[in-house]
Each structure stands twice: as structure tokens, then as C-alpha cells.
Design a protein around this motif. Structure first.
Motif, mmCIF file in Angstrom:
data_model
loop_
_atom_site.group_PDB
_atom_site.id
_atom_site.type_symbol
_atom_site.label_atom_id
_atom_site.label_comp_id
_atom_site.label_asym_id
_atom_site.label_seq_id
_atom_site.Cartn_x
_atom_site.Cartn_y
_atom_site.Cartn_z
ATOM 1 N N THR A 195 0.844 -1.191 0.000
ATOM 2 C CA THR A 195 0.000 0.000 0.000
ATOM 3 C C THR A 195 0.885 1.249 0.000
ATOM 4 O O THR A 195 0.637 2.221 -0.729
ATOM 5 N N ALA A 196 1.948 1.212 0.819
ATOM 6 C CA ALA A 196 2.910 2.316 0.815
ATOM 7 C C ALA A 196 3.603 2.424 -0.535
ATOM 8 O O ALA A 196 3.850 3.532 -1.040
ATOM 9 N N SER A 197 3.901 1.288 -1.141
ATOM 10 C CA SER A 197 4.545 1.298 -2.452
ATOM 11 C C SER A 197 3.617 1.869 -3.517
ATOM 12 O O SER A 197 4.056 2.595 -4.411
ATOM 13 N N CYS A 198 2.327 1.537 -3.438
ATOM 14 C CA CYS A 198 1.354 2.126 -4.361
ATOM 15 C C CYS A 198 1.366 3.644 -4.261
ATOM 16 O O CYS A 198 1.345 4.357 -5.275
ATOM 17 N N ALA A 199 1.398 4.132 -3.019
ATOM 18 C CA ALA A 199 1.432 5.576 -2.819
ATOM 19 C C ALA A 199 2.693 6.183 -3.425
ATOM 20 O O ALA A 199 2.647 7.256 -4.052
ATOM 21 N N ALA A 200 3.832 5.503 -3.251
ATOM 22 C CA ALA A 200 5.090 6.005 -3.806
ATOM 23 C C ALA A 200 5.032 6.069 -5.331
ATOM 24 O O ALA A 200 5.479 7.050 -5.949
ATOM 25 N N MET A 201 4.478 5.035 -5.964
ATOM 26 C CA MET A 201 4.374 5.032 -7.422
ATOM 27 C C MET A 201 3.418 6.120 -7.913
ATOM 28 O O MET A 201 3.677 6.797 -8.912
ATOM 29 N N ALA A 202 2.293 6.280 -7.211
ATOM 30 C CA ALA A 202 1.345 7.315 -7.614
ATOM 31 C C ALA A 202 1.967 8.701 -7.498
ATOM 32 O O ALA A 202 1.786 9.569 -8.369
ATOM 33 N N VAL A 235 4.215 9.464 -10.375
ATOM 34 C CA VAL A 235 3.450 9.947 -11.534
ATOM 35 C C VAL A 235 3.209 11.450 -11.403
ATOM 36 O O VAL A 235 3.445 12.229 -12.338
ATOM 37 N N GLY A 236 2.752 11.863 -10.231
ATOM 38 C CA GLY A 236 2.461 13.278 -10.031
ATOM 39 C C GLY A 236 3.683 14.169 -10.132
ATOM 40 O O GLY A 236 3.629 15.242 -10.745
ATOM 41 N N LEU A 237 4.805 13.721 -9.548
ATOM 42 C CA LEU A 237 6.014 14.540 -9.545
ATOM 43 C C LEU A 237 6.579 14.737 -10.945
ATOM 44 O O LEU A 237 7.168 15.779 -11.254
ATOM 45 N N TYR A 238 6.437 13.735 -11.809
ATOM 46 C CA TYR A 238 6.931 13.866 -13.173
ATOM 47 C C TYR A 238 5.933 14.585 -14.083
ATOM 48 O O TYR A 238 6.328 15.338 -14.960
ATOM 49 N N ALA A 239 4.632 14.324 -13.870
ATOM 50 C CA ALA A 239 3.637 14.895 -14.768
ATOM 51 C C ALA A 239 3.335 16.355 -14.442
ATOM 52 O O ALA A 239 3.212 17.187 -15.349
ATOM 53 N N TRP A 240 3.202 16.668 -13.143
ATOM 54 C CA TRP A 240 2.823 18.033 -12.752
ATOM 55 C C TRP A 240 3.324 18.255 -11.331
ATOM 56 O O TRP A 240 2.584 18.113 -10.357
ATOM 57 N N PRO A 241 4.596 18.622 -11.163
ATOM 58 C CA PRO A 241 5.197 18.727 -9.832
ATOM 59 C C PRO A 241 4.425 19.622 -8.877
ATOM 60 O O PRO A 241 4.348 19.334 -7.680
ATOM 61 N N GLY A 242 3.832 20.688 -9.382
ATOM 62 C CA GLY A 242 3.114 21.613 -8.517
ATOM 63 C C GLY A 242 1.829 21.048 -7.944
ATOM 64 O O GLY A 242 1.328 21.529 -6.931
ATOM 65 N N GLU A 243 1.268 20.047 -8.586
ATOM 66 C CA GLU A 243 0.021 19.421 -8.136
ATOM 67 C C GLU A 243 0.215 17.906 -8.042
ATOM 68 O O GLU A 243 -0.651 17.126 -8.438
ATOM 69 N N ALA A 244 1.356 17.511 -7.499
ATOM 70 C CA ALA A 244 1.722 16.084 -7.494
ATOM 71 C C ALA A 244 0.700 15.219 -6.768
ATOM 72 O O ALA A 244 0.326 14.139 -7.245
ATOM 73 N N HIS A 245 0.229 15.669 -5.617
ATOM 74 C CA HIS A 245 -0.707 14.854 -4.840
ATOM 75 C C HIS A 245 -2.048 14.697 -5.553
ATOM 76 O O HIS A 245 -2.629 13.608 -5.560
ATOM 77 N N VAL A 251 -3.696 7.508 1.454
ATOM 78 C CA VAL A 251 -2.274 7.575 1.794
ATOM 79 C C VAL A 251 -1.535 8.488 0.814
ATOM 80 O O VAL A 251 -0.679 9.293 1.200
ATOM 81 N N THR A 252 -1.898 8.384 -0.468
ATOM 82 C CA THR A 252 -1.244 9.182 -1.502
ATOM 83 C C THR A 252 -1.433 10.674 -1.266
ATOM 84 O O THR A 252 -0.535 11.478 -1.545
ATOM 85 N N ALA A 253 -2.583 11.039 -0.737
ATOM 86 C CA ALA A 253 -2.876 12.455 -0.522
ATOM 87 C C ALA A 253 -2.031 13.069 0.584
ATOM 88 O O ALA A 253 -1.904 14.295 0.666
ATOM 89 N N THR A 254 -1.417 12.218 1.431
ATOM 90 C CA THR A 254 -0.695 12.744 2.599
ATOM 91 C C THR A 254 0.736 12.232 2.732
ATOM 92 O O THR A 254 1.487 12.743 3.567
ATOM 93 N N ALA A 255 1.148 11.230 1.942
ATOM 94 C CA ALA A 255 2.412 10.523 2.179
ATOM 95 C C ALA A 255 3.626 11.268 1.625
ATOM 96 O O ALA A 255 3.517 12.125 0.749
ATOM 97 N N ASP A 256 4.807 10.893 2.154
ATOM 98 C CA ASP A 256 6.098 11.329 1.633
ATOM 99 C C ASP A 256 6.706 10.158 0.861
ATOM 100 O O ASP A 256 6.786 9.045 1.378
#
Length: 410
Positions: free
Chosen positions: A88-95, A98-108, A317-322
Motif C-alpha cells: 500500500t505504501a509502495s502504491c502511494a510512492a508510485m502514484a 506519476v504526479g512529480l513527473y507529470a505536474w510537480p506543482g500538483e503532485a498529490h 495515503v497518496t494524498a498525505t504521504a512522503d
């Protein structure tokens, strides 16, 4: 067979190769390639043990089922708990990747949207997921091929950067192997889909090592290419492969590499959600998780409630994780998961398809060594979460015994 291999490739050849090289180089220094070799040896042992067990027990759940059948209910539960929580943590990391590469300002926000979209894809059946994974793998391999050719043919490349210099330690190489193992772990996704693989006794033992071998070859070539132009600078690279093509004198390829990283993370996330939902299904059947999650959709033949539950938790988790903390914790949990798989494989008899005795023994020792070599924060958090799971199991068993005693007394 082809789709099973592609599911494995989609899990392994994902965001890990775009992200893991830098922290692994920071840990190992000039020992990056030996670290990759150590990770590959442990992964091979795990793959062989998993393949033999999957052929023996072709049911959804992977090591949760193997541990339960070979070592006892607690070890199966612990493996399943570690897999579900860690992945589940790994899913959040992968998601988030995606956000950091596609749109860093709105990654979450982008990451949550990716989780919702891929959960919908999984909901309508694994066959459609396999077709989408096939397309993603093709795109990622094309991007990696461009990176490799660009770096190795660049006048800025140098073979001297591939040498192992001073300062390399065994601890550093093992930590690098543990971090790189994060990117290898996807071959288990084939085993966790045991009930949905055609002719599993034949397909799974062939598909797992084939997918692993292809992935190792790709990772080795990409690592050599990146080192040849960056050398020790790979350790501090924010986007290792994008920095590599820039250092090779081709900055115009950076957008393509960013796109490839985003697509790769989508591929990993797709397969991760598949695997976590199937282990959730198996644990729900045994009432270690809410039994309602064990329902299979009458039309799509997928565990739709487990799919939706996993998607909802991952989105939260994705909305809040590091992302860094998620990767470290996931690596520890996955290594413990495979330690149980190797211990289970060691109990197989010869007529049950047991691998050579050295394979599960080396795999078990390797998993434990790499897990303990990870950064202290990852080890402490991983041990704590496993302890919480073990305590919950103990409480549940105690309550069940008390209930049976009360029923008998009446």
C-alpha cells in the motif's frame, strides 16, 4: 504466458529504475553494480521459491497462502500483513512519482487521480489490465533504449567511471542492494494472480524467471549507461536518467525521459493494485480482514470490493504521504514477505517440486540481510508495523478461543 510475463515486467520495469539508482549509488558509491548483482541473486532465489510454491498452490494470495500452508497460520498472516501494508505504501510512492513527473506543482492531486483511474481499470477485469500493461511496458522499454543508446554513444561517456573505487563497504553494497530490490519485487505479482493464470502449474514457473531475467538485463544496461556519463554524480542526481541524457549532451530528450518515468510509474501502480487486492481477497476469505472483501464480481470475475477498498486506502495515503519514507518502509516489508516465501519453499519435498536446497536458504538469508541493512528509519518503522500486525493476530486468536470456550460452557 505472454500476458503473465508482461504483468511481471510491468511491475518490475517501472518507476524504480528512474528513482532507485541515485539513493543506491549514494549508499554504495562505486559499488552500485555489485549491489545490483546482490539484489539480482536474492531476487532469483525468491523468484525460484515463489514459482515452485505458486505451481503447488495456484491460488490468489501468494506468500500469504504459502506461509499458511507450509509454516502455519501465523506466518502466512504475517506475510500477508506485511505485503498488504508495505505494498500500500509502495502504491502511494508510485502514484506520487506519476504526479512529480507529470505536474510537480500538483503532485498529490495527480497521484490521487491516477489511483482512481487504475482502480477502475482493474475493476473491469485482469485481461484489460494485461493489455494496458503491455502498452506501458513497450513505451518504457523504448524510452530506456533511447537513454542507453544516447549515453553509451556520447563522447562524454567514459569507461573509467564504471570502476569500483575506494571507500566501498559491504554495508553500503548491501544497503544499495536493498534499495534496488524495491524495483525487482514485481515478479510476485504473477504468483498472486494464481487463480487467474491459465495452466498455472506450467505458466507461473516459466513466466517468473523469464520476467526477472529480462528485467535484470535492462537494469544492468541502464545502470552502466548512467554511470558512464555521470559517475559519482549519479548519487546526487534529482532525476537520474534525465540528468544522464543531459550530461550526455542531449538535453532535448529530457521531456521524453520524464514522460517515460510517469508511464513507468503508472505501470507499476497498475500491477501493485492488482497484487494487493488479491492478497486482501485471500486474507478476507480467512477472516483476517473483513469477510465482505472476499466477494468476487459475478460478471468481471475480480474481487471488486477488495479492489475498491485498496484503491480508497491508497488514495488516502497518496494524498498525505512522503515518497521517500514510503519506499524505505515498503522495501523492508517486501523483504520480510519474501523471507517467509523462502522459508516455505525450504519445507517442500522433492516430489512437491522443491528447488535445490541452497536456493531457499540463500534467499532467506539474503532477504534478512538486506532488510536489516536498510536505513535505520525504514527498519524501525517496518518492525513496528509488523509488531502491530502480530499483536492484532494474537488478540483475534485470544478472542476466538474465549468465544469457543464460552460456547462449550453453555
Amino acid at each position: 504466458m505472454f500476458d503473465a510475463v508482461v504483468i511481471g515486467l510491468g511491475s518490475m520495469i517501472g518507476a524504480g529504475i528512474f528513482a532507485a539508482l541515485a539513493p543506491a549509488t549514494a549508499a554504495a558509491g562505486g559499488g552500485l553494480l555489485p549491489g545490483l548483482g546482490v539484489a539480482a541473486v536474492v531476487a532469483y532465489c525468491n523468484a525460484t521459491s515463489s514459482a515452485r510454491l505458486a505451481a503447488r498452490y495456484p491460488a490468489s494470495g501468494g506468500t500469504y497462502v504459502y506461509g499458511r500452508e507450509r509454516l502455519g497460520p501465523f506466518w502466512g498472516y504475517l506475510a500477508g500483513w506485511g505485503f498488504v501494508v508495505g505494498k500500500t505504501a509502495s502504491c502511494a510512492a508510485m502514484a506520487l512519482t506519476v504526479g512529480l513527473y507529470a505536474w510537480p506543482g500538483e503532485a498529490h492531486a495527480v497521484a490521487v487521480a491516477a489511483v482512481v483511474a487504475l482502480t477502475a481499470v482493474n475493476y473491469v477485469g485482469v485481461r484489460k489490465s494485461a493489455w494496458l500493461t503491455r502498452a506501458i511496458v513497450a513505451v518504457v522499454l523504448a524510452v530506456l533504449a533511447v537513454v542507453v543508446v544516447t549515453c553509451l554513444t556520447s563522447p562524454h561517456a567514459g569507461a573509467a567511471r564504471l570502476t569500483i573505487g575506494g571507500g566501498v563497504t559491504v554495508a553500503g553494497v548491501l544497503q544499495a542492494a536493498g534499495l534496488l530490490f524495491f524495483a525487482f519485487a514485481g515478479y510476485a505479482r504473477i504468483a498472486t494472480l494464481g487463480e487467474e493464470v491459465r495452466d498455472p502449474a506450467r505458466t507461473i514457473p516459466r513466466a517468473i524467471p523469464l520476467a526477472l531475467g529480462i528485467t535484470l538485463a535492462v537494469y544492468a544496461v541502464v545502470a552502466v549507461a548512467a554511470l558512464s556519463v555521470l559517475g559519482g554524480g549519479l548519487a546526487t542526481a534529482a532525476a537520474p536518467l534525465a540528468d544522464a541524457v543531459r550530461a550526455a549532451g542531449a538535453p532535448h530528450l529530457t521531456p521524453a525521459v520524464r514522460l517515460g518515468a510517469g508511464v513507468a510509474a503508472l505501470g507499476s501502480l497498475l500491477a501493485l493494485i492488482l497484487g494487493v487486492s488479491r492478497t486482501t481477497l485471500a486474507m478476507a476469505r480467512d477472516r483476517h480482514l473483513p469477510h465482505g472483501l472476499a466477494t468476487v464480481h459475478p460478471r468481471y470475475r475480480v474481487p471488486h470490493r477488495a479492489e475498491l477498498a485498496v484503491g480508497a486506502v491508497v488514495a488516502l495515503v497518496t494524498a498525505t504521504a512522503d515518497v521517500r519514507a514510503a519506499i524505505g518502509f515498503s522495501s523492508f516489508a517486501v523483504l520480510v514477505y519474501y523471507a517467509v516465501a523462502n522459508a516455505s519453499a525450504a519445507t517442500l519435498a522433492r516430489d512437491e517440486g522443491r528447488p535445490p536446497r541452497l536456493v531457499p536458504v540463500l534467499g532467506l538469508a539474503g532477504c534478512l540481510a538486506l532488510a536489516l541493512a536498510l536505513p535505520p528509519r525504514s527498519v524501525i518503522s517496518g518492525v513496528a508495523v509488523l509488531a502491530v500486525g502480530a499483536a492484532a493476530y494474537g488478540v483475534r486468536r485470544a478472542l476466538a478461543r474465549r468465544g469457543r470456550s464460552a460456547t462449550g460452557a453453555r
